[in-house]
Motif scaffolding. Structure first.
Motif, PDB file in Angstrom:
ATOM      1  N   THR A  87       0.857  -1.185   0.000  1.00  0.00           N
ATOM      2  CA  THR A  87       0.000   0.000   0.000  1.00  0.00           C
ATOM      3  C   THR A  87       0.892   1.233   0.000  1.00  0.00           C
ATOM      4  OG1 THR A  87      -1.723  -1.174   1.227  1.00  0.00           O
ATOM      5  CG2 THR A  87      -1.825   1.236   1.197  1.00  0.00           C
ATOM      6  N   ARG A  88       0.802   2.008  -1.039  1.00  0.00           N
ATOM      7  CA  ARG A  88       1.597   3.220  -1.191  1.00  0.00           C
ATOM      8  C   ARG A  88       0.688   4.352  -1.647  1.00  0.00           C
ATOM      9  NH1 ARG A  88       4.673   0.762   1.294  1.00  0.00           N
ATOM     10  NH2 ARG A  88       6.843   0.197   0.868  1.00  0.00           N
ATOM     11  N   SER A  89       0.670   5.413  -0.867  1.00  0.00           N
ATOM     12  CA  SER A  89      -0.195   6.534  -1.207  1.00  0.00           C
ATOM     13  C   SER A  89       0.142   7.046  -2.605  1.00  0.00           C
ATOM     14  CB  SER A  89      -0.006   7.657  -0.178  1.00  0.00           C
ATOM     15  OG  SER A  89      -0.830   8.752  -0.483  1.00  0.00           O
ATOM     16  N   PRO A  90      -0.878   7.252  -3.471  1.00  0.00           N
ATOM     17  CA  PRO A  90      -2.316   7.227  -3.196  1.00  0.00           C
ATOM     18  C   PRO A  90      -2.988   5.921  -3.600  1.00  0.00           C
ATOM     19  CG  PRO A  90      -1.927   8.297  -5.270  1.00  0.00           C
ATOM     20  CD  PRO A  90      -0.582   7.856  -4.789  1.00  0.00           C
ATOM     21  N   GLY A  91      -2.251   4.805  -3.648  1.00  0.00           N
ATOM     22  CA  GLY A  91      -2.858   3.562  -4.090  1.00  0.00           C
ATOM     23  C   GLY A  91      -2.033   2.351  -3.721  1.00  0.00           C
ATOM     24  N   TYR A  92      -1.613   1.590  -4.738  1.00  0.00           N
ATOM     25  CA  TYR A  92      -0.937   0.314  -4.497  1.00  0.00           C
ATOM     26  C   TYR A  92       0.286   0.192  -5.401  1.00  0.00           C
ATOM     27  CZ  TYR A  92      -5.340  -0.785  -2.235  1.00  0.00           C
ATOM     28  OH  TYR A  92      -6.445  -0.752  -1.424  1.00  0.00           O
ATOM     29  N   LEU A  93       1.274  -0.563  -4.900  1.00  0.00           N
ATOM     30  CA  LEU A  93       2.512  -0.816  -5.631  1.00  0.00           C
ATOM     31  C   LEU A  93       2.752  -2.320  -5.648  1.00  0.00           C
ATOM     32  CD1 LEU A  93       5.255  -0.023  -6.946  1.00  0.00           C
ATOM     33  CD2 LEU A  93       6.174   0.169  -4.622  1.00  0.00           C
ATOM     34  N   LEU A  94       2.776  -2.901  -6.851  1.00  0.00           N
ATOM     35  CA  LEU A  94       3.093  -4.317  -7.006  1.00  0.00           C
ATOM     36  C   LEU A  94       4.537  -4.434  -7.474  1.00  0.00           C
ATOM     37  CD1 LEU A  94       2.223  -7.301  -7.017  1.00  0.00           C
ATOM     38  CD2 LEU A  94       1.506  -6.983  -9.392  1.00  0.00           C
ATOM     39  N   THR A  95       5.394  -4.917  -6.579  1.00  0.00           N
ATOM     40  CA  THR A  95       6.800  -5.126  -6.945  1.00  0.00           C
ATOM     41  C   THR A  95       6.958  -6.559  -7.423  1.00  0.00           C
ATOM     42  OG1 THR A  95       7.421  -5.790  -4.702  1.00  0.00           O
ATOM     43  CG2 THR A  95       7.559  -3.443  -5.243  1.00  0.00           C
ATOM     44  N   VAL A  96       7.522  -6.725  -8.598  1.00  0.00           N
ATOM     45  CA  VAL A  96       7.664  -8.047  -9.185  1.00  0.00           C
ATOM     46  C   VAL A  96       8.880  -8.039 -10.111  1.00  0.00           C
ATOM     47  CG1 VAL A  96       6.069  -7.437 -11.051  1.00  0.00           C
ATOM     48  CG2 VAL A  96       6.490  -9.838 -10.530  1.00  0.00           C
ATOM     49  N   PRO A  97       9.707  -9.086 -10.101  1.00  0.00           N
ATOM     50  CA  PRO A  97      10.833  -9.154 -11.044  1.00  0.00           C
ATOM     51  C   PRO A  97      10.325  -9.148 -12.482  1.00  0.00           C
ATOM     52  CG  PRO A  97      11.046 -10.820  -9.322  1.00  0.00           C
ATOM     53  CD  PRO A  97       9.674 -10.242  -9.195  1.00  0.00           C
ATOM     54  N   ARG A  98      11.016  -8.433 -13.354  1.00  0.00           N
ATOM     55  CA  ARG A  98      10.537  -8.312 -14.731  1.00  0.00           C
ATOM     56  C   ARG A  98      10.591  -9.650 -15.468  1.00  0.00           C
ATOM     57  NH1 ARG A  98       9.708  -3.094 -16.214  1.00  0.00           N
ATOM     58  NH2 ARG A  98       9.762  -3.583 -18.442  1.00  0.00           N
ATOM     59  N   ASP A  99      11.471 -10.555 -15.037  1.00  0.00           N
ATOM     60  CA  ASP A  99      11.521 -11.849 -15.710  1.00  0.00           C
ATOM     61  C   ASP A  99      10.460 -12.811 -15.186  1.00  0.00           C
ATOM     62  OD1 ASP A  99      12.547 -12.279 -13.221  1.00  0.00           O
ATOM     63  OD2 ASP A  99      14.382 -13.265 -13.861  1.00  0.00           O
ATOM     64  N   ALA A 100       9.591 -12.327 -14.287  1.00  0.00           N
ATOM     65  CA  ALA A 100       8.503 -13.148 -13.763  1.00  0.00           C
ATOM     66  C   ALA A 100       7.178 -12.826 -14.437  1.00  0.00           C
ATOM     67  CB  ALA A 100       8.371 -12.957 -12.245  1.00  0.00           C
ATOM     68  N   VAL A 101       7.177 -11.922 -15.424  1.00  0.00           N
ATOM     69  CA  VAL A 101       5.956 -11.524 -16.120  1.00  0.00           C
ATOM     70  C   VAL A 101       6.189 -11.705 -17.614  1.00  0.00           C
ATOM     71  CG1 VAL A 101       4.274  -9.685 -16.488  1.00  0.00           C
ATOM     72  CG2 VAL A 101       5.490  -9.828 -14.305  1.00  0.00           C
ATOM     73  N   ASP A 102       5.308 -12.459 -18.288  1.00  0.00           N
ATOM     74  CA  ASP A 102       5.531 -12.748 -19.707  1.00  0.00           C
ATOM     75  C   ASP A 102       5.526 -11.483 -20.559  1.00  0.00           C
ATOM     76  OD1 ASP A 102       2.838 -12.210 -19.490  1.00  0.00           O
ATOM     77  OD2 ASP A 102       2.161 -13.945 -20.654  1.00  0.00           O
ATOM     78  N   LEU A 103       4.788 -10.436 -20.153  1.00  0.00           N
ATOM     79  CA  LEU A 103       4.762  -9.197 -20.925  1.00  0.00           C
ATOM     80  C   LEU A 103       6.153  -8.579 -21.032  1.00  0.00           C
ATOM     81  CD1 LEU A 103       3.505  -6.743 -22.293  1.00  0.00           C
ATOM     82  CD2 LEU A 103       2.860  -5.888 -20.019  1.00  0.00           C
ATOM     83  N   TYR A 104       6.873  -8.555 -19.915  1.00  0.00           N
ATOM     84  CA  TYR A 104       8.188  -7.915 -19.920  1.00  0.00           C
ATOM     85  C   TYR A 104       9.236  -8.804 -20.595  1.00  0.00           C
ATOM     86  CZ  TYR A 104       5.555  -5.008 -16.784  1.00  0.00           C
ATOM     87  OH  TYR A 104       4.578  -4.215 -16.269  1.00  0.00           O
ATOM     88  N   ILE A 105       9.028 -10.111 -20.537  1.00  0.00           N
ATOM     89  CA  ILE A 105       9.905 -11.007 -21.311  1.00  0.00           C
ATOM     90  C   ILE A 105       9.671 -10.770 -22.807  1.00  0.00           C
ATOM     91  CG2 ILE A 105      10.469 -13.420 -21.793  1.00  0.00           C
ATOM     92  CD1 ILE A 105       9.551 -14.094 -18.961  1.00  0.00           C
TER      93      ILE A 105
END
Length: 965
Positions: A87-105
């Motif tokens: 939870t980060r003002s003013p909303g949300y922050l999803l931290t994820v390694p870029r090699d863990a998401v097919d879009l960034y691969i």
């Protein structure tokens, strides 16, 4: 944890798909992944989910979705893999390694491919770009788009996908693969004639294939579209390409030493805006041409399906990304008619809203939306995992859908008439990848049955097939033979089933004595105790609790009994079982109004506590359990202080009740419980005071998979594991059941020669089939006698006739257990079933091409799960073999394999046996015979060959394996 956006939204860990919850949770996760590692304002999430139609509680709904996602990530070790939802003002922050998401691969591979393209390394460019496109499993977040979500990011991703495909085609052209490219490019240019780059690529490919006239026709069509629709002429590059084709310019001819681009300019031409360098000689450029990748990429599987009859080529069936199974499923088909809407945009909006509703209700009861065509939807129950109650789940979803559209409120499409049908039967399901949760192909007569049934359904009605009706009559009220109208007022399980009433209590006397002793102990010593009853479905856990209640009823001062059942349908709050118990304590029914419930609760709290402060806290923490507040009583992600306060209040409440009268709290199916309920059960017996409370939890062994140390080290805890009945006990149970059932139904004695004629013979024939499970015994008894009563011939006696068909309920219990296995262990079990009742490491390793060490580890795990049993056998290597603990497990596992796969595996097994220095002729004959019988009709060459070889060796007496009825 890996996330997949390029297709349906998925999260996987170790190749296994993770349940992500309903539409709101999935949409929130999808938006956060599109904006990974940057703060997304809550207002942006609300706007993305609802737009201008956001409900008043939208902010709270987003908070709940974020809390649930945070719990899912934490449960699967997200923080250990640098994946965390903050939870980060003013909303949300999803931290994820870029090699863990097919879009960034995809973005990384696209960048690498374009760099190689600019450098003239065509083969490297084609390889990187092809890998990038192979990540796509369909349109980005297509499951969310099906519900009406239309984010700008999705359109941008589709455009990026198209641009990468065009880059790939250019690299393929430079490698001389124009013949392969024509068939891929023609449908794309037909669908989008205004895309000039695609048009140029197709023109050049056609020209190099000697199809000059067709290349010019493509240009003229594109020119006409641009002038008619946009008032534009084709760009300079396309015009020059047409001119060169007309003049047979030699620069268009493919030359490995001087490649050209789609514009027709040589790489040495400094005026070319897409000038490329000549490729340097490299080993990779001389490799055989790889096929071009079409765009758009297929949503499910990348290649043609292997032919079912190709038994003579086992490798075609036993390799590749496909996974095909024969399974029983329930299919829900719904069709809508919008009677007062004519505008196509309104119809489109209404159907998208209805698609979201169908998906939500289907997922709520464990179904998967398989597809939609116009105003008709198909939902599968039993994919990818079988559940024992799939027909009931499908029927509940059907009734819930009708209730939802009868109650038209704000945002509901106008004048909706819905027809729903449910049918249950066997299908062939194919998956494109091991972790897929939705099959790419479903084939079976049950789909046609469901469609025919739908034609007979009146508007606003629900119809089910004969089988679904037969197995769900304990759960629903039926207006006719096939028309469920409502859930039964009494929840399933509160009344004894027929099998429960008729079955004698056999083989559990020692466990009952243990429970009776514990019940006496909590009374005399006034201390709490937790008892966990573990066992497979139908083994007798609920019957044992029932017998304890009968014993308690005969005591001078009986205890107060409460029963809470954890819902198997995932449509209740995590604390639904606790809520049911509190309602039972206070005598509150579903028909009571909120005001009456409030008064009853206030009176009870006044009686139990005199302190005003304690009274206020107790009311605040009990009211949500009774549905008197919208908030969850202990939502996921709540503060530890709030959770601790809730636990303390609920514990105090039960303690005060038990101080008045001994209390027995029964929690059924605890293995289905959410973490919050499991935590409270563990908390209760540790923190409750010196009062007589006996907590009895019934659960399957899966509970220990989620909580390996459940009950371990606790002072007041006992775990009883119910083993299968012995052969003698099984015989007594079968004979007594058969006699009581015939007497109740007033059935005539079975005809001579049938298995039902002689009680002793009847029991002996079925002991191995029931495997010591009382539920299986009841289902077999009912199947035999119902078969005889309906006029159909009973199953004849004698082993030469093979095994009887399986009752569907028995099949579903076993199939559900197999579907919970890890994929590699499931594969080993299936291969063990191919070899028969006895198998060893080398045999399975030869069948599935896995390392012997991996196979040995899987066999040990299957032994630990009590599916296999290890024996000493000097005739096999290492002297260790495995047999099936229950022959029905063997039969169900074998029945899941398609016939073509069975034939291929039997041929592979036979080839391996023949390669050994010494082999048994009878085993070899069995495999050739079964390979022949599994061939589609025995007329194929490989079928004749296998049958001929089997007869030459020796035709064995091998009974056919059973299938469900």
């Amino acid at each position: 944890m890996q996330f997949y956006l390029l297709g349906p939204l998925e999260a996987r860990i170790a190749g296994q798909s993770i349940a992500l919850g309903g539409i709101n949770q999935r949409a929130t996760l999808g938006l956060l992944l599109l904006n990974a590692n940057q703060v997304v304002p809550t207002s942006q999430v609300i706007d993305a989910l609802w737009g201008m139609h956001a409900p008043a509680t939208s902010r709270k709904m987003v908070q709940n979705a974020a809390s649930s996602l945070r719990r899912i990530i934490a449960e699967h070790g997200g923080s250990e893999q640098d994946t965390e939802l903050l939870t980060r003002s003013p909303g949300y922050l999803l931290t994820v390694p870029r090699d863990a998401v097919d879009l960034y691969i995809f973005q990384r591979l696209s960048k690498e491919g374009r760099a190689a393209l600019a450098a003239g390394a065509w083969a490297s460019a084609a390889r990187s770009l092809r890998e990038a496109l192979a990540l796509w499993r369909g349109p980005a977040l297509c499951d969310l788009a099906e519900t009406g979500i239309n984010w700008p990011e999705l359109s941008a991703l589709e455009s990026a996908r198209g641009a990468v495909a065009e880059d790939l085609y250019e690299a393929e052209l430079c490698l001389g693969r124009h013949h392969d490219l024509v068939s891929a490019l023609e449908p794309l240019v037909e669908a989008a004639p205004d895309r000039e780059r695609l048009c140029g690529l197709l023109m050049l490919a056609l020209y190099r294939c000697g199809r000059q006239r067709e290349a010019l026709t493509v240009y003229q069509r594109t020119r006409k579209v641009l002038r008619t629709e946009f008032g534009l002429e084709p760009g300079r590059d396309l015009q020059e390409l047409e001119h060169k084709i007309l003049n047979h310019d030699t620069s268009l001819v493919f030359d490995r030493s001087a490649a050209v681009t789609a514009s027709g300019r040589r790489s040495s031409d400094p005026a070319s805006p897409t000038a490329v360098r000549e490729p340097a000689p490299a080993p990779e450029s001389s490799a055989p041409p790889e096929p071009a990748v079409p765009y758009p990429m297929p949503a499910a599987a990348p290649a043609a399906r292997p032919a079912a009859a190709a038994v003579d080529s086992p490798s075609a069936l036993l390799s590749g990304p496909y996974r095909t199974e024969r399974k029983w499923v329930s299919v829900l088909t719904a069709r809508a008619l919008l009677t007062s809407v004519d505008d196509p945009e309104q119809i489109d909006g209404a159907l998208k809203a209805m698609t979201a509703a169908v998906m939500e209700e289907g997922e709520r009861f464990g179904g998967v939306l398989q597809g939609r065509m116009g105003a008709q939807w198909w939902v599968l129950f039993g994919a990818p995992h079988t559940r024992e109650n799939d027909p009931e789940r499908a029927t509940r979803a059907a009734l819930a859908l009708q209730d939802r559209f009868r109650q038209r409120g704000p945002g509901q499409p106008p004048a909706v008439s819905l027809r729903v049908a449910v049918a249950t039967g066997e299908v062939m399901m194919t998956y494109g990848a091991p972790g897929d949760t939705r099959p790419s192909d479903v084939i079976g007569g049950v789909l046609d049955t469901c469609q025919r049934l739908l034609e007979e359904v009146p508007a606003g009605g629900v119809r089910v097939c004969e089988h679904t009706s037969r197995v769900t009559r304990d759960a629903f009220e039926y207006a006719g033979a096939d028309e469920p109208v409502a859930e039964r007022a009494t929840p399933p399980g509160t009344q004894l089933s027929d099998g429960f009433r008729l079955s004698p209590f056999i083989g559990r006397e020692a466990e009952l004595e243990t429970l009776c002793r514990l019940l006496r102990t909590i009374r005399s010593r006034r201390r709490p105790h937790l008892v966990t009853l573990l066992g497979e479905p139908g083994i007798g856990k609920s019957r044992l609790v029932h017998e304890l209640a009968q014993y308690d009823a005969g005591l001078p001062e009986s205890a107060r009994w409460l029963v809470g059942r954890v819902s198997p349908f995932g449509c209740e709050t995590p604390l639904g079982a606790l809520s049911e118990m509190v309602r039972g304590l206070l005598g509150i029914t579903d028909s009571d109004s909120a005001a009456a419930t409030e008064r009853t609760l206030a009176d009870a709290v006044d009686r139990l506590t005199a302190s005003p402060d304690e009274r206020a806290v107790m009311l605040r923490r009990l009211r949500p359990l009774l549905g008197l507040e919208e908030d969850d009583p202990a939502p996921a992600g709540c503060s530890p202080e709030a959770k601790a306060e809730s636990f303390a209040v609920w514990c105090k409440f039960l303690e005060e009740i038990a101080a008045e009268q001994p209390l027995v709290a029964v929690l059924e199916d605890l293995h289905l419980a959410d973490d919050i309920l499991l935590d409270f059960v563990g908390y209760l017996t540790d923190h409750v005071g010196a009062v007589p409370i006996l907590v009895i939890a019934t659960a399957r062994p899966e509970l220990l998979r989620e909580r390996p140390h459940w009950g371990g080290g606790k002072r007041n805890a006992t775990t009883l594991t119910l083993a299968p009945l012995t052969r003698e006990e099984s015989g007594l149970l079968l004979n007594e059941l058969a006699t009581r059932y015939r007497e109740r139904e007033r059935l005539p004695s079975p005809p001579p020669g049938s298995r039902c004629a002689d009680p002793d013979g009847f029991g002996a024939a079925l002991i191995s089939q029931m495997g010591g499970n009382p539920l299986f015994a009841w289902e077999f008894i009912r199947m035999y006698h119902d078969c005889g009563r309906s006029g159909a011939p009973v199953v004849p006696a004698g082993p030469e006739h093979g095994h009887p068909p399986l009752p569907q309920s028995v099949y579903a219990v076993i199939a559900a257990r197999l579907d919970r296995l890890a994929p590699e262990d499931k594969e080993v079990l299936y291969d063990a079933a191919v070899f028969g009742n006895k198998v060893w490491v080398d045999a399975v390793a030869a069948l599935n091409k896995r390392a012997p060490g991996d196979v040995a580890a899987s066999l040990r795990r299957l032994e630990h799960l009590e599916l296999l049993r290890r024996i000493r056998d000097k005739s096999v290597p290492d002297g260790v073999a495995y047999v099936f603990r229950h022959e029905l497990v063997l039969e169900v596992a074998y029945s899941h394999l398609p016939r073509a796969v069975r034939a291929a595996k039997h041929l592979r097994a036979a080839a391996w046996l023949e390669s050994l220095p010494t082999h048994r002729a009878d085993l070899l004959a069995v495999h050739y015979e079964l390979a022949a019988s599994a061939s589609e009709d025995g007329s194929a060459d490989n079928g004749r060959l296998s049958g001929h070889r089997a007869r030459r060796i020796r035709r064995p007496a091998h009974p056919p394996l059973a299938m469900p009825v």
